[in-house]
Motif scaffolding. Structure first.
Motif, PDB file in Angstrom:
ATOM      1  N   ASP A  90     -10.601   3.354 -10.506  1.00  0.00           N
ATOM      2  CA  ASP A  90     -10.738   2.177  -9.642  1.00  0.00           C
ATOM      3  C   ASP A  90      -9.552   1.242  -9.801  1.00  0.00           C
ATOM      4  O   ASP A  90      -9.020   0.717  -8.817  1.00  0.00           O
ATOM      5  CB  ASP A  90     -12.033   1.430  -9.967  1.00  0.00           C
ATOM      6  N   GLU A  91      -9.133   1.035 -11.050  1.00  0.00           N
ATOM      7  CA  GLU A  91      -7.988   0.167 -11.290  1.00  0.00           C
ATOM      8  C   GLU A  91      -6.705   0.792 -10.729  1.00  0.00           C
ATOM      9  O   GLU A  91      -5.841   0.089 -10.189  1.00  0.00           O
ATOM     10  CB  GLU A  91      -7.831  -0.095 -12.791  1.00  0.00           C
ATOM     11  N   LEU A  92      -6.601   2.102 -10.839  1.00  0.00           N
ATOM     12  CA  LEU A  92      -5.438   2.789 -10.280  1.00  0.00           C
ATOM     13  C   LEU A  92      -5.396   2.619  -8.768  1.00  0.00           C
ATOM     14  O   LEU A  92      -4.331   2.325  -8.193  1.00  0.00           O
ATOM     15  CB  LEU A  92      -5.476   4.277 -10.645  1.00  0.00           C
ATOM     16  N   MET A  93      -6.543   2.786  -8.092  1.00  0.00           N
ATOM     17  CA  MET A  93      -6.590   2.619  -6.641  1.00  0.00           C
ATOM     18  C   MET A  93      -6.225   1.196  -6.247  1.00  0.00           C
ATOM     19  O   MET A  93      -5.532   0.974  -5.246  1.00  0.00           O
ATOM     20  CB  MET A  93      -7.984   2.969  -6.120  1.00  0.00           C
ATOM     21  N   LYS A  94      -6.674   0.240  -7.037  1.00  0.00           N
ATOM     22  CA  LYS A  94      -6.355  -1.156  -6.744  1.00  0.00           C
ATOM     23  C   LYS A  94      -4.847  -1.394  -6.816  1.00  0.00           C
ATOM     24  O   LYS A  94      -4.266  -2.071  -5.959  1.00  0.00           O
ATOM     25  CB  LYS A  94      -7.086  -2.060  -7.730  1.00  0.00           C
ATOM     26  N   ARG A  95      -4.200  -0.798  -7.813  1.00  0.00           N
ATOM     27  CA  ARG A  95      -2.749  -0.986  -7.953  1.00  0.00           C
ATOM     28  C   ARG A  95      -1.968  -0.222  -6.899  1.00  0.00           C
ATOM     29  O   ARG A  95      -0.836  -0.575  -6.586  1.00  0.00           O
ATOM     30  CB  ARG A  95      -2.311  -0.543  -9.346  1.00  0.00           C
TER      31      ARG A  95
ATOM     32  N   GLY B 118      -8.592  13.015  -5.083  1.00  0.00           N
ATOM     33  CA  GLY B 118      -9.146  13.859  -4.031  1.00  0.00           C
ATOM     34  C   GLY B 118     -10.607  14.180  -4.257  1.00  0.00           C
ATOM     35  O   GLY B 118     -11.422  14.151  -3.335  1.00  0.00           O
ATOM     36  N   GLN B 119     -10.975  14.473  -5.512  1.00  0.00           N
ATOM     37  CA  GLN B 119     -12.366  14.792  -5.830  1.00  0.00           C
ATOM     38  C   GLN B 119     -13.294  13.606  -5.612  1.00  0.00           C
ATOM     39  O   GLN B 119     -14.450  13.779  -5.216  1.00  0.00           O
ATOM     40  CB  GLN B 119     -12.451  15.276  -7.286  1.00  0.00           C
ATOM     41  N   GLU B 120     -12.779  12.388  -5.868  1.00  0.00           N
ATOM     42  CA  GLU B 120     -13.588  11.181  -5.680  1.00  0.00           C
ATOM     43  C   GLU B 120     -13.626  10.732  -4.221  1.00  0.00           C
ATOM     44  O   GLU B 120     -14.328   9.776  -3.884  1.00  0.00           O
ATOM     45  CB  GLU B 120     -13.045  10.042  -6.545  1.00  0.00           C
ATOM     46  N   GLY B 121     -12.881  11.394  -3.359  1.00  0.00           N
ATOM     47  CA  GLY B 121     -12.932  11.090  -1.934  1.00  0.00           C
ATOM     48  C   GLY B 121     -12.041   9.951  -1.497  1.00  0.00           C
ATOM     49  O   GLY B 121     -12.211   9.421  -0.396  1.00  0.00           O
ATOM     50  N   PHE B 122     -11.046   9.560  -2.325  1.00  0.00           N
ATOM     51  CA  PHE B 122     -10.148   8.477  -1.946  1.00  0.00           C
ATOM     52  C   PHE B 122      -9.009   8.955  -1.043  1.00  0.00           C
ATOM     53  O   PHE B 122      -8.519   8.196  -0.212  1.00  0.00           O
ATOM     54  CB  PHE B 122      -9.554   7.803  -3.191  1.00  0.00           C
ATOM     55  N   ILE B 123      -8.576  10.183  -1.226  1.00  0.00           N
ATOM     56  CA  ILE B 123      -7.516  10.738  -0.387  1.00  0.00           C
ATOM     57  C   ILE B 123      -7.925  12.126   0.086  1.00  0.00           C
ATOM     58  O   ILE B 123      -8.790  12.775  -0.511  1.00  0.00           O
ATOM     59  CB  ILE B 123      -6.159  10.814  -1.128  1.00  0.00           C
TER      60      ILE B 123
ATOM     61  N   ALA C 235     -11.702   5.048   0.696  1.00  0.00           N
ATOM     62  CA  ALA C 235     -10.598   4.288   0.117  1.00  0.00           C
ATOM     63  C   ALA C 235     -10.387   2.978   0.862  1.00  0.00           C
ATOM     64  O   ALA C 235     -10.128   1.938   0.255  1.00  0.00           O
ATOM     65  CB  ALA C 235      -9.318   5.122   0.144  1.00  0.00           C
ATOM     66  N   ILE C 236     -10.504   3.001   2.188  1.00  0.00           N
ATOM     67  CA  ILE C 236     -10.343   1.790   2.983  1.00  0.00           C
ATOM     68  C   ILE C 236     -11.410   0.768   2.623  1.00  0.00           C
ATOM     69  O   ILE C 236     -11.140  -0.421   2.436  1.00  0.00           O
ATOM     70  CB  ILE C 236     -10.383   2.136   4.483  1.00  0.00           C
TER      71      ILE C 236
ATOM     72  N   ALA D 262      -6.259   0.498   8.256  1.00  0.00           N
ATOM     73  CA  ALA D 262      -5.358   0.799   7.141  1.00  0.00           C
ATOM     74  C   ALA D 262      -4.266   1.776   7.537  1.00  0.00           C
ATOM     75  O   ALA D 262      -3.231   1.848   6.875  1.00  0.00           O
ATOM     76  CB  ALA D 262      -6.156   1.354   5.961  1.00  0.00           C
ATOM     77  N   ARG D 263      -4.464   2.530   8.595  1.00  0.00           N
ATOM     78  CA  ARG D 263      -3.486   3.536   8.999  1.00  0.00           C
ATOM     79  C   ARG D 263      -2.499   3.019  10.038  1.00  0.00           C
ATOM     80  O   ARG D 263      -1.585   3.724  10.445  1.00  0.00           O
ATOM     81  CB  ARG D 263      -4.218   4.756   9.554  1.00  0.00           C
TER      82      ARG D 263
END
Length: 425
Positions: free
Chosen positions: A20-25, A104-109, A147-148, A295-296
């Motif tokens: 989560d922190e990585l996605m935030k950054r 990818g496994q968590e569905g963010f990308i 992710a959005i 976001a895109r």
């Protein structure tokens, strides 16, 4: 005798990273609007969507520190991450690839493999074909709706934290109505009211009329109901300037604007479920864009057709049956284009063209007659625009904020949540 020896399991370093922190950054990288790209608005050609660019962004986030627990990263790994050629290190690259896999496994990308091509048949005795080879293009990725939504929530959380607020209800108004939560003294029941009876006042009316006796006869005029705060609903169109100027002059103003739009969308969906939010982008022309695609979106085309954006926003709002209807316009420049009656685009980027300004203000006047308020957030310091923005504010009884990309979110959310019922009578 068979002996089984157990040892302490040491997990992979990638498993210790707070995703989560990585996605935030990575938020600014994932939402970037073409500021660093030569292909403005053409996301299919933008190298920032390549997996290699994602690896570089992850490496920068790791180099900033604090993503690993103190005991999860060795001194050797820390030194390898700080090396200028870290991506060429097999161990570092393996770590980053596993983080990409986790995302990818968590569905963010959603990773997308590069296409493969096969050379034409070769004239060989066995009729064999050449070996397949990959194109030079790197694999690419798309950010997902999850992710959005996550980035919108994190942006909202940061903005609300900076405002010093913990929770928010719905829009307060001056009007009182019958409901569930008491908000004032009781009043006689009228047909159509929610039957939220004030029992004590109802019985008191009957006793004053009939006296203290049993059975007590009650009449229609005895009924008293609690008054409650009226919770207004609001239809909002976010009118977002995506002309070329939003990424010029050494500053990216479009990415922060997208972040704020995502945060506002998340706020309305979770705190004001009776409200609606629509998104209109304006450039040479104007177009309505689903919030899920925000976001895109990247900047482009070049000019600023403010009037066409206002016309489209009006059409959307006039379909909404809400107590309040408003346009929130985020822009950084003067109107420089108009759509003529025959569909051609009139453009003039030099100064405030009287024809363009006049037609734009006429559209503002139509908003005023329709009861639509316009709040303008100007991401510019050009004093020649002050009078134009103040004229819009005066005509529609809205507000004008001269902000920067750094405080846009605080101003916009504060304005949205503190709006009172002076527009409801």
């Amino acid at each position: 005798m068979k002996v089984i020896k157990y040892g302490k399991y040491v997990g992979e370093p990638a498993d210790a990273v707070d995703l989560d922190e990585l996605m935030k950054r990575l938020g600014d990288f994932l939402l970037q609007s073409g500021f660093e790209s030569q292909f403005y608005g053409l996301s299919e050609l933008d190298a920032s969507r390549s997996m290699e660019a994602l690896r570089e962004a992850i490496l920068r986030a790791l180099q900033e520190g604090d993503l690993f627990p103190e005991d999860a990263m060795s001194d050797e790994l820390r030194e390898m991450l700080q090396d200028p050629g870290a991506l060429n290190n097999e161990e570092v690259r393996d770590l980053i690839n596993k983080l990409v896999e986790r995302m990818g496994q968590e569905g963010f990308i959603n990773p997308q493999q590069p296409p493969q091509v096969t050379p034409p048949p070769q004239n060989t005795p066995g009729g064999s074909l050449g070996q397949p080879r990959e194109m030079d293009a790197d694999a690419r990725f798309e950010i997902t709706d999850k992710a959005i939504d996550f980035l919108g929530f994190k942006t909202l959380q940061d903005l609300l934290g900076s405002l010093g607020r913990s929770s928010f209800g719905r829009h307060d108004t001056r009007d009182l109505s019958t409901g569930v939560e008491s908000g004032g003294i009781s009043r006689p029941y009228e047909f159509g009211d929610v039957l939220n009876l004030d029992i004590s006042e109802t019985l008191s009316n009957a006793i004053r009329r009939e006296g203290a006796k049993v059975p007590l006869q009650m009449e229609y005029r005895d009924l008293m109901v609690h008054q409650c705060e009226y919770k207004s609903s609001c239809a909002t169109v976010l009118l977002l300037d995506c002309s070329h100027s939003m990424i010029l002059y050494g500053e990216d103003r479009f990415t922060p604007a997208k972040r704020v739009a995502m945060a506002l969308s998340h706020l309305i969906r979770t705190q004001y479920p009776g409200d609606t939010l629509s998104l209109v982008l304006f450039h040479d022309s104007a177009e309505e864009v689903p919030l899920g695609q925000l976001a895109r979106v990247q900047v482009g085309p070049y000019y600023t057709n403010t009037r066409e954006g206002l016309r489209m926003a009006q059409r959307i709002l006039l379909r909404q049956r809400k107590d309040m209807r408003q346009i929130v316009m985020i822009t950084d420049g003067k109107p420089s284009a108009l759509t003529l009656e025959d569909g051609r685009i009139y453009k003039n980027a030099f100064g405030l063209d009287p024809f363009v300004v006049g037609e734009t203000l006429e559209e503002v006047n139509k908003c005023k007659r329709a009861g639509i308020m316009i709040n303008t957030f100007m991401l510019a310091t050009d004093y020649s625009l002050v009078q134009f923005v103040q004229k819009i504010t005066q005509m529609c009884k809205g507000k004008a904020y001269f902000t920067t990309p750094y405080n846009l979110g605080q101003y916009l959310l504060m304005d949205y949540m503190q709006r009172k019922t002076k527009t409801i009578h």
